[in-house]
Write a protein that holds these residues in place. Structure first.
Motif, mmCIF file in Angstrom:
data_model
loop_
_atom_site.group_PDB
_atom_site.id
_atom_site.type_symbol
_atom_site.label_atom_id
_atom_site.label_comp_id
_atom_site.label_asym_id
_atom_site.label_seq_id
_atom_site.Cartn_x
_atom_site.Cartn_y
_atom_site.Cartn_z
ATOM 1 N N GLY A 125 5.074 5.327 -14.457
ATOM 2 C CA GLY A 125 4.299 5.129 -13.241
ATOM 3 C C GLY A 125 2.902 5.655 -13.446
ATOM 4 N N ASN A 126 1.946 5.060 -12.766
ATOM 5 C CA ASN A 126 0.546 5.437 -12.926
ATOM 6 C C ASN A 126 -0.126 5.602 -11.576
ATOM 7 N N ASP A 127 -1.112 6.491 -11.513
ATOM 8 C CA ASP A 127 -1.905 6.608 -10.300
ATOM 9 C C ASP A 127 -2.494 5.252 -9.929
ATOM 10 N N GLY A 128 -2.338 4.883 -8.661
ATOM 11 C CA GLY A 128 -2.871 3.618 -8.193
ATOM 12 C C GLY A 128 -1.892 2.472 -8.270
ATOM 13 N N GLY A 129 -0.771 2.676 -8.951
ATOM 14 C CA GLY A 129 0.250 1.644 -9.010
ATOM 15 C C GLY A 129 1.097 1.640 -7.753
ATOM 16 N N ALA A 130 2.110 0.782 -7.740
ATOM 17 C CA ALA A 130 2.974 0.670 -6.568
ATOM 18 C C ALA A 130 4.369 1.213 -6.829
#
Length: 275
Positions: A125-130
């Protein structure tokens, strides 16, 4: 007004790069344009604030809290989970010299006390993802996967929780707890409603006390007894927890169930989302 409830049961270049290195692979602030979730490496919702331009989180924190648990993208609806986490307790029956041996294992994952009985395996998971996905292993060998993602309703996020028994012995009982103690500007005027818990065969306990944390041995009701539904319990500064009986789980098998987090501007919107 911003309402949060669980269903049935958020400089310089060198410093920015250093922060990205520290948090990479360990946490993510995700969102769907309406809700923000801060997912950490163990699957609880509490992540320190940091800028995420794609989610309109600026360099200066617009919220009063330094944490992102679950919250609206609108700073004027200033609420966030301040203690959120989970715990498990399960029994495994193994072969003894004379008779079967029943072993009990436990894990506690919440930010109000030391995390214990759990080992981090992977985070995606990444910052800004959903979306974000967390895999952990519990003492005794059980594996827990928390898979966070949006639903078709912008007011609701889903977490699919998979409990895996990789051993050659069955788990006779497997209790999973999720607890929430949120903070709002109306800190002593919070109301809790629980629907559908009473007499449900898989709800071991449900209560309007999210301050207990993830330790399943700390209870306000007796496991296995009928939980009671609540309607607007309060006003108070409290939260909620649910203990779900996921077992039995056969050897080398798994079970998956869903929980939902969300928020809305008013009760009508909330009821529409949870219908």
């Amino acid at each position: 007004m911003w309402i949060l409830r669980p269903k049935h049961f958020l400089v310089n270049i060198w410093n920015a790069l250093l922060l990205a290195t520290l948090v990479s692979g360990q946490s993510a602030i995700i969102g769907n344009g309406n809700l923000l979730l801060g997912v950490d490496k163990f699957g609880q919702l509490n992540v320190p604030y940091r800028p995420v331009p794609s989610l309109n989180l600026p360099a200066t924190n617009p919220f009063t809290s330094g944490l992102i648990g679950i919250r609206s993208t609108d700073p004027s609806r200033n609420s966030t989970i301040v203690t959120e986490g989970w715990g498990v307790k399960y029994t495994a029956t193994t072969i003894g010299f004379v008779s079967p041996v029943v072993l009990t294992y436990k894990a506690i994952v919440d930010n109000s006390q030391p995390i214990s009985g759990v080992v981090f395996e992977s985070f995606s998971g990444n910052d800004g993802g959903a979306t974000a996905k967390v895999v952990t292993r519990i003492s005794g060998g059980a594996r827990i996967t928390h898979d966070f993602g949006p639903t078709s309703d912008p007011n609701v996020y889903k977490v699919a929780i998979t409990v895996e028994n990789p051993s050659s012995f069955p788990y006779a009982s497997f209790i999973y707890r999720r607890q929430v103690d949120w903070a709002m500007s109306t800190i002593n005027r919070q109301y809790i409603t629980i629907k559908g818990a009473q007499h449900h065969p898989k709800v071991a306990c449900a209560c309007d006390n999210g301050k207990l944390g993830g330790n399943i041995d700390v209870q306000t009701c007796i496991l296995g007894t009928n939980s009671h539904d609540l309607s607007d319990s309060g006003p108070a500064n409290h939260g909620v927890y649910f203990d779900f009986q996921i077992g039995p789980i056969a050897a080398r098998s798994s079970k998956t169930f869903n929980m939902y987090y969300g928020g809305a501007l008013n009760f009508s919107k909330l009821d529409e989302s949870y219908a």
